[in-house]
Design an enzyme around this catalytic site. Structure first.
Site, PDB file in Angstrom:
ATOM      1  CB  ALA A 139       3.416   5.646  10.157  1.00 32.85           C
ATOM      2  CE  LYS A 140       2.789   0.591   4.110  1.00 28.35           C
ATOM      3  NZ  LYS A 140       1.789  -0.426   4.025  1.00 28.35           N
ATOM      4  NE  ARG A 141       1.636   9.665  10.785  1.00 30.41           N
ATOM      5  CZ  ARG A 141       1.408   8.602  11.529  1.00 30.41           C
ATOM      6  NH1 ARG A 141       0.655   7.632  11.062  1.00 30.41           N
ATOM      7  NH2 ARG A 141       1.918   8.489  12.727  1.00 30.41           N
ATOM      8  CD  GLN A 168       5.326   8.229   1.468  1.00 31.05           C
ATOM      9  OE1 GLN A 168       6.167   7.754   0.713  1.00 31.05           O
ATOM     10  NE2 GLN A 168       4.424   7.454   2.066  1.00 31.05           N
ATOM     11  CB  THR A 186      -0.908   0.035   1.248  1.00 30.14           C
ATOM     12  OG1 THR A 186      -0.072  -0.084   2.403  1.00 30.14           O
ATOM     13  CG2 THR A 186      -1.915  -1.097   1.238  1.00 30.14           C
TER      14      THR A 186
END
Ligand code: GLU
Length: 282
Positions: free
Chosen positions: A255-257, A259, A11
């Site tokens: 976390a993925k946020r 970047q 994702t």
């Protein structure tokens, strides 16, 4: 023989937290002379994208992580999960849930934080269900904890447990009693996806002969409900090793946020795999 796996969802791009998780599991397998499997958990048709799967393979190769046998891509096996769902349904363990997130929130009222996650909305009254079905409204299948308890019996229900060789977020270790109630009546087949994470994950851990689930403490709570599903399905309960979560300079976990910390960007900025492996040495 120790068999473990890394099971990312495509994702987004992998970040340092994923690298730590993958390295921890890979190293455990290699040190034990065991097997390290790679599984792509891409059952969410909206959030998963093939380019992220390619990126995962590229990032792992860059890190120097190799895996044994073919990659298992969950979207290639939806029929397997459907069969497990049929089995649970035939035993009366699942009920249809037409409610939206908002319906459930409204019903909970001003219950404490976390109540949505632990929701147990229960089956709809038969006439309401028939009418919603007739209208063609979408529904999810939820696992009924009441029914699970009935099917297993009190003795088995109260002895549900797993072995933690790492530690949970509060230092939990050793044999841990499983508390599936904290997850509520989880959705096992979603309105928008044939199967939900908990079912696909434990199905594959059983099918792939995973003996040790080595993953981050963010999934410690998930283990409680996963142990119940394994028990209901007669699947073995692996040993768990939950590892600490990496935190960034601001003290928040990766976390993925965030970047800025993707492995691809670190690579582009000149960080080598050896640098990163040294920094993350589990
Ligand atoms: N696919 C899950 C995730 O990316 C991990 C599942 C697991 O390790 O059990 O968060």
């Amino acid at each position: 023989m120790l068999v473990t796996r890394f099971a990312p969802s495509p994702t987004g791009r992998l970040h340092k937290g994923h690298a730590f998780s993958a390295l921890t599991a890979w190293q455990a397998a290699r040190e034990a002379g065991g097997r390290f499997l790679l599984r792509i958990e891409d059952i969410d048709p909206i959030r998963c994208r093939p380019e992220f799967e390619d990126a995962i393979l590229e990032d792992l190769a860059w890190l120097g992580i190799d895996w044994d046998g073919p990659v298992r891509r969950q979207s290639d096996h939806l029929g397997d999960y459907a069969a497990a769902i049929d089995d649970l349904r035939a035993r009366g363990l699942l009920y249809r849930c037409f409610r939206t997130r908002k319906d459930i929130l409204d019903a909970i009222g001003d219950a404490p934080h976390g109540a949505l996650e632990a929701a147990r909305p229960g089956p709809h009254p038969a006439d309401e269900e028939a009418s919603l079905l007739a209208q063609g409204r979408p529904f999810a299948w939820r696992l009924s904890l009441d029914r699970a308890r009935e099917v297993l019996g009190e003795a088995a229900w109260s002895s549900l447990s797993f072995v933690e060789e790492g530690a949970g977020p509060d230092g939990e270790t050793g044999r841990i009693p499983a508390r599936p109630e904290t997850a509520g009546d989880v959705v096992l087949a979603r309105k928008d996806a044939a199967v939900a994470y908990h079912l696909a994950c434990v199905h594959d851990d059983a099918l792939q002969g995973v003996t040790h689930v080595i993953r981050g403490q963010d999934l410690f709570e998930a283990t409680h409900i996963q142990v119940l599903i394994q028990t209901l399905m007669g699947w073995p309960i692996p040993t768990y090793r939950h590892h600490r979560l990496l935190t960034g300079p601001d003290g928040r976990r990766y976390a993925k946020r965030d970047q800025s910390v993707t492995l691809a960007e670190m690579r582009a900025a000149g960080v080598t795999a050896a640098d990163l492996r040294a920094e993350l040495a589990p």
